[in-house]
Design a protein around this motif. Structure first.
Motif, PDB file in Angstrom:
ATOM      1  N   LYS A 108     -32.880 -38.685   0.501  1.00  0.00           N
ATOM      2  CA  LYS A 108     -32.899 -39.967   0.454  1.00  0.00           C
ATOM      3  C   LYS A 108     -33.837 -40.466   1.760  1.00  0.00           C
ATOM      4  O   LYS A 108     -33.422 -40.035   2.979  1.00  0.00           O
ATOM      5  N   GLY A 110     -34.074 -43.771   2.617  1.00  0.00           N
ATOM      6  CA  GLY A 110     -33.676 -45.303   3.089  1.00  0.00           C
ATOM      7  C   GLY A 110     -32.152 -45.097   3.596  1.00  0.00           C
ATOM      8  O   GLY A 110     -31.220 -45.941   3.337  1.00  0.00           O
ATOM      9  N   SER A 111     -31.997 -44.477   4.661  1.00  0.00           N
ATOM     10  CA  SER A 111     -30.945 -44.187   5.258  1.00  0.00           C
ATOM     11  C   SER A 111     -30.839 -43.895   6.787  1.00  0.00           C
ATOM     12  O   SER A 111     -32.225 -43.415   7.334  1.00  0.00           O
ATOM     13  N   VAL A 112     -29.914 -43.797   7.700  1.00  0.00           N
ATOM     14  CA  VAL A 112     -29.990 -43.423   8.891  1.00  0.00           C
ATOM     15  C   VAL A 112     -29.015 -42.497   9.333  1.00  0.00           C
ATOM     16  O   VAL A 112     -28.010 -42.316   8.448  1.00  0.00           O
ATOM     17  N   GLN A 114     -25.637 -41.100  10.177  1.00  0.00           N
ATOM     18  CA  GLN A 114     -24.351 -41.686  10.276  1.00  0.00           C
ATOM     19  C   GLN A 114     -23.687 -41.151  11.584  1.00  0.00           C
ATOM     20  O   GLN A 114     -22.789 -41.695  12.384  1.00  0.00           O
ATOM     21  N   SER A 303     -34.037 -51.383  10.876  1.00  0.00           N
ATOM     22  CA  SER A 303     -33.794 -50.804   9.880  1.00  0.00           C
ATOM     23  C   SER A 303     -33.875 -49.170   9.786  1.00  0.00           C
ATOM     24  O   SER A 303     -32.745 -48.555   9.574  1.00  0.00           O
ATOM     25  N   LYS A 304     -34.859 -48.846  10.400  1.00  0.00           N
ATOM     26  CA  LYS A 304     -35.137 -47.216  10.416  1.00  0.00           C
ATOM     27  C   LYS A 304     -34.263 -46.873  11.766  1.00  0.00           C
ATOM     28  O   LYS A 304     -33.811 -45.835  11.947  1.00  0.00           O
ATOM     29  N   LEU A 307     -30.122 -49.701  11.703  1.00  0.00           N
ATOM     30  CA  LEU A 307     -29.104 -49.744  10.575  1.00  0.00           C
ATOM     31  C   LEU A 307     -29.631 -50.718   9.655  1.00  0.00           C
ATOM     32  O   LEU A 307     -29.906 -51.873   9.722  1.00  0.00           O
ATOM     33  N   PRO A 308     -29.922 -50.093   8.440  1.00  0.00           N
ATOM     34  CA  PRO A 308     -30.846 -50.820   7.489  1.00  0.00           C
ATOM     35  C   PRO A 308     -29.989 -52.000   6.817  1.00  0.00           C
ATOM     36  O   PRO A 308     -30.410 -53.220   6.572  1.00  0.00           O
ATOM     37  N   GLY A 309     -28.665 -51.883   6.697  1.00  0.00           N
ATOM     38  CA  GLY A 309     -27.709 -52.701   6.233  1.00  0.00           C
ATOM     39  C   GLY A 309     -27.418 -54.003   7.306  1.00  0.00           C
ATOM     40  O   GLY A 309     -27.040 -55.132   6.778  1.00  0.00           O
ATOM     41  N   ARG A 311     -29.881 -55.868   8.288  1.00  0.00           N
ATOM     42  CA  ARG A 311     -31.013 -56.725   7.795  1.00  0.00           C
ATOM     43  C   ARG A 311     -31.311 -57.752   8.902  1.00  0.00           C
ATOM     44  O   ARG A 311     -31.347 -59.037   9.004  1.00  0.00           O
TER      45      ARG A 311
ATOM     46  N   THR B 135     -22.634 -47.854   4.280  1.00  0.00           N
ATOM     47  CA  THR B 135     -22.916 -48.859   5.242  1.00  0.00           C
ATOM     48  C   THR B 135     -24.142 -48.352   5.973  1.00  0.00           C
ATOM     49  O   THR B 135     -24.863 -49.151   6.502  1.00  0.00           O
ATOM     50  N   PHE B 136     -24.550 -47.020   5.968  1.00  0.00           N
ATOM     51  CA  PHE B 136     -25.655 -46.595   6.307  1.00  0.00           C
ATOM     52  C   PHE B 136     -26.837 -46.523   5.644  1.00  0.00           C
ATOM     53  O   PHE B 136     -28.060 -45.754   5.865  1.00  0.00           O
ATOM     54  N   LEU B 137     -26.661 -47.169   4.396  1.00  0.00           N
ATOM     55  CA  LEU B 137     -27.966 -47.112   3.246  1.00  0.00           C
ATOM     56  C   LEU B 137     -28.329 -48.435   3.296  1.00  0.00           C
ATOM     57  O   LEU B 137     -27.898 -49.554   3.711  1.00  0.00           O
ATOM     58  N   TYR B 138     -29.511 -48.680   2.625  1.00  0.00           N
ATOM     59  CA  TYR B 138     -29.852 -49.864   1.965  1.00  0.00           C
ATOM     60  C   TYR B 138     -28.965 -50.226   0.937  1.00  0.00           C
ATOM     61  O   TYR B 138     -28.575 -49.535   0.028  1.00  0.00           O
ATOM     62  N   GLY B 139     -28.841 -51.582   0.773  1.00  0.00           N
ATOM     63  CA  GLY B 139     -27.821 -52.129  -0.214  1.00  0.00           C
ATOM     64  C   GLY B 139     -28.478 -52.298  -1.708  1.00  0.00           C
ATOM     65  O   GLY B 139     -29.798 -52.136  -1.574  1.00  0.00           O
ATOM     66  N   THR B 335     -31.405 -59.799   1.269  1.00  0.00           N
ATOM     67  CA  THR B 335     -31.517 -60.657   2.685  1.00  0.00           C
ATOM     68  C   THR B 335     -30.387 -60.481   3.231  1.00  0.00           C
ATOM     69  O   THR B 335     -30.086 -61.045   4.366  1.00  0.00           O
ATOM     70  N   SER B 336     -29.126 -59.880   2.800  1.00  0.00           N
ATOM     71  CA  SER B 336     -27.860 -60.400   3.237  1.00  0.00           C
ATOM     72  C   SER B 336     -27.211 -59.313   3.962  1.00  0.00           C
ATOM     73  O   SER B 336     -27.346 -58.094   3.234  1.00  0.00           O
ATOM     74  N   SER B 337     -26.777 -59.253   5.089  1.00  0.00           N
ATOM     75  CA  SER B 337     -25.960 -58.254   5.825  1.00  0.00           C
ATOM     76  C   SER B 337     -24.987 -57.585   4.862  1.00  0.00           C
ATOM     77  O   SER B 337     -24.291 -57.894   4.260  1.00  0.00           O
ATOM     78  N   LEU B 338     -25.553 -56.022   4.815  1.00  0.00           N
ATOM     79  CA  LEU B 338     -24.423 -55.093   3.958  1.00  0.00           C
ATOM     80  C   LEU B 338     -23.116 -55.153   4.843  1.00  0.00           C
ATOM     81  O   LEU B 338     -22.294 -55.111   4.050  1.00  0.00           O
ATOM     82  N   LEU B 339     -22.949 -55.152   6.089  1.00  0.00           N
ATOM     83  CA  LEU B 339     -21.854 -55.133   6.728  1.00  0.00           C
ATOM     84  C   LEU B 339     -20.903 -56.139   6.452  1.00  0.00           C
ATOM     85  O   LEU B 339     -19.831 -56.127   6.014  1.00  0.00           O
TER      86      LEU B 339
END
Lengths: 459, 459
Positions: A108, A110-112, A114, A303-304, A307-309, A311, B135-139, B335-339
């Motif tokens: 994948k 789209g991740s960083v 952890q 994001s890259k 932390l993508p999450g 936002r 938490t480390f992925l795109y949501g 557009t909303s924080s995954l955290l």
């Protein structure tokens, strides 16, 4: 009214139970309009509840308009359409989600990573931010000034971009910012040039505003800028540091050519610098915006690199556009979490950000070397690796005339998930199969294991 | 080349220093095109640095296109436009910000109570969320399913709205969601009815898509729905539970009338239920969407009830619109924080959310009583208080013909900040001065003190 039986259960407040039962009876027409309700004393006595409880239930019904009080005469039911309550969206079928396969190795992108996330520092700072007064307010519509200052400093040091905190706008994603940006550009610009292949999300954001798209072809040798002369657009969206998805970087000559083009056409370049932090063979190239920030709209995000999450994205606007942007969006609230903004500002101010980027550059460089040597070892001349100088993924071009889907499905049969690149092409088709393999959240053992499985699947 | 002096300082990497100095010399034309650079050995010896450091600097310059290597012949400068680097937005003046006055009491409405924020539970949960893999992925582009499930349960229990987690979309603000919503509505609907006075932010979001606005007048007795018959729109934006800013609630008859209107016109009602949690005299009224969820687009958020800076909003869509929404936005990132989403889902799942709402209803009810009795005590018949049944502010209508500005300025002179309501009117004018006083983050002493000062300022 005599034969209506009320049930009073323990647990829920009694007045709400009475209110709800009356409400239902009135809605269903069981108590017709203008009928009188039992007096408060009567109902309280018969249900063995306090008069106060009964009064509260009646007052709720009065407030919502189900009944009216007529002073000493008592309470009467109001006119109401019968059977008005309809069932709604309750029967909506489950979202079409991909059948969940459990992959042994998921390449994948789209991740960083952890394992190397600065958990301790991040927790410490975000916990402290929760005690600040400003955390409990609405934030600045254009982003918190403390973060904009940190970003301006960072852009100057790391990307050569001279800007001003006021010219920086914080948003929640590249796409969200492109939607806002499109709003202030669409009157002057009806079309835009995008890279092909290129970032599909940006294309979608331009289509949101019905921009006509012209495409600039890109391959491993870069873009053919001579094509620009035949195009009618005065706006272009590019990824100069690390072309998405091909991975090439623009040379200084190409950058200059592009700036001259924008200058001559009186247009703008939208520079998406989405992962410039991770260049392994050299220092990251200076941004286009460092050459001429009057012609370049610079976009960056965390994001890259973090932390993508979260936002958290940002853009630096040329002055003319900044004024227009501020006028258009002064009554719009920020879309970006205030907690994340304040946390990131402090994280940068304390030097944690620079430390993090330095550390991650080494971590990802090591992973990149792993995947490149594993691929070379297992596949040799059967493949070409594209984009190994930077970023968190490589492209694998397979010298084979089977379609992309075949390679994805075969990999899947062996428990490995690899990703298509056709989605980045304007017509959703590439000439040869090119697969995208991200490695950011895999360790070297997982990478080697995954590539081994791919060999079994593909050769 | 002979008279060019290089300076190598400690601290920064030597190769970057060399690279940067060469880059500047080439850009300024000090080393002309096709000139040969010193060989790696020469430069390394003369600067007393390693050959490897020199090589790295040259490779960076090659990669960016400033110079070229010609094998054994050495390195040569490439063609480059002279003096291309322009200064950019660096001179942008500081943003026009309000002169910062230090107020003794600020009756700000856009805030929540900091003293009663569930800091411990929130920190515990958000810290634990940071250890999760997701938490480390795109949501999910439409919002995390765990949060959508919690919201669906909450809407059923507390607002009577029967919906499905799939029909719920998570966004970062009401305005952001209205922009997305407008995108899927604008082809079928060219105009929309908004309340006057009404939420200015919503108006702006509709103007984003060039909707024509029709206005429905609202006063302390509610809206005059007979006006609807003369309007041409089939779309309406309302705040039924707590009209923004007047504070009235729609009765069941008015709600039914509105639903019938939408049904007859084949239109939709956008119900903004922004702070329904805080009703003090009765239970919160059921939402419009509880009557007919096929005609109602339901909007809610956590800004008043929890924390505005989280930027967490949601909407429940009727099935037809849901399909359209999913098609339009499937390629858009959340557009909303995954955290924030994962934290809030867990917070709700553990029952912390219900506890918080219960506690805050008492806290705010107490504050509401404070401000109402203070205003009555100090001003008596000089004012009318509007909207004391619910919400986090009251409106103070002053029986006086001086303009709104006068009262704001006088209050400011006494160190008190009160807010205008004229901004909520379509023409930015109200007939009589009505001031908005928020109290969410003030205690009773501060409220009393502030109202005392207002008496001195105004009477």
């Amino acid at each position: 009214m005599e034969n209506i039986i009320f049930t009073i259960e323990k647990g829920t407040s009694k007045y709400i139970q009475i209110y709800k039962q009356f409400k239902l009876l009135i809605e269903q027409g069981d108590i017709p309009a203008n009928d009188q309700l039992p007096s408060i004393r009567q109902l309280a006595d018969s249900l063995r509840i306090s008069r106060n409880t009964t009064l509260m239930a009646y007052e709720q019904l009065v407030a919502e308009g189900y009944i009216r009080g007529e002073g000493r005469r008592g309470y009467f039911v109001n006119e109401l359409e019968a059977h008005i309550v309809k069932e709604g969206a309750i029967s909506i079928p489950d979202q079409q989600s991909e059948p969940t396969t459990n992959y042994i190795v998921d390449f994948k992108a789209g991740s960083v990573d952890q394992a190397n996330f600065p958990l301790k520092a991040y927790r410490r700072i975000s916990n402290s931010v929760l005690t600040l007064q400003e955390t409990f307010l609405y934030g600045n519509p254009f982003g918190e000034m403390c973060l904009r200052e940190q970003i301006a400093t960072y852009l100057l040091q790391s990307r050569g971009v001279k800007t001003n905190p006021n010219a920086i706008i914080i948003g929640s994603s590249t796409q969200q910012m492109l939607i806002h940006l499109g709003q202030i550009l669409k009157d002057d610009f009806q079309s835009i040039i995008v890279e092909n292949p290129g970032y599909d999300g940006a294309r979608e954001a331009f289509l949101f505003h019905q921009f006509t798209l012209e495409t600039l072809s890109v391959d491993e040798t870069g873009a053919d800028f001579s094509q620009l002369d035949d195009m009618k657009s005065r706006l272009i969206y590019v990824t100069p540091s690390h072309q998405s998805p091909i991975g090439v970087s623009m040379s200084i000559q190409e950058r200059q050519k592009l700036i001259q083009w924008a200058d001559k056409r009186n247009g703008y370049i939208i520079e998406d610098d989405y992962d410039s932090e991770f260049r392994y063979t050299q220092q990251p190239f200076p941004a286009l915006a460092s050459i001429d920030s009057t012609k370049v709209i610079y976009l960056g995000n965390f994001s890259k690199s973090f932390l993508p999450g979260m936002r958290l994205s940002y853009m630096a606007l040329p002055e003319v556009l900044l004024n227009r942007y501020q006028n258009q969006f002064k009554y719009f609230e920020s879309t970006s979490s205030l907690l994340s903004q304040l946390t990131m500002a402090k994280f940068m101010e304390e030097g944690e950000w620079n430390r993090h980027i330095k550390r991650m550059r080494l971590v990802y460089k090591n992973k990149m070397q792993c995947i490149v040597s594993a691929l070379n070892k297992q596949f040799g001349q059967h493949i070409s690796i594209i984009g190994e100088q930077s970023g968190l993924y490589v492209l694998v071009k397979i010298h084979d005339d089977r379609p992309e889907d075949w390679f994805i499905e075969r990999a899947s049969n062996y428990g490995v998930k690899v990703y298509p690149t056709s989605i980045y092409y304007f017509n959703n088709q590439s000439d040869v199969p090119i697969l995208k393999l991200g490695f950011s959240n895999l360790n070297c053992d997982q990478i080697n294991f995954g590539v081994n499985l791919l060999k079994k699947a593909w050769l």
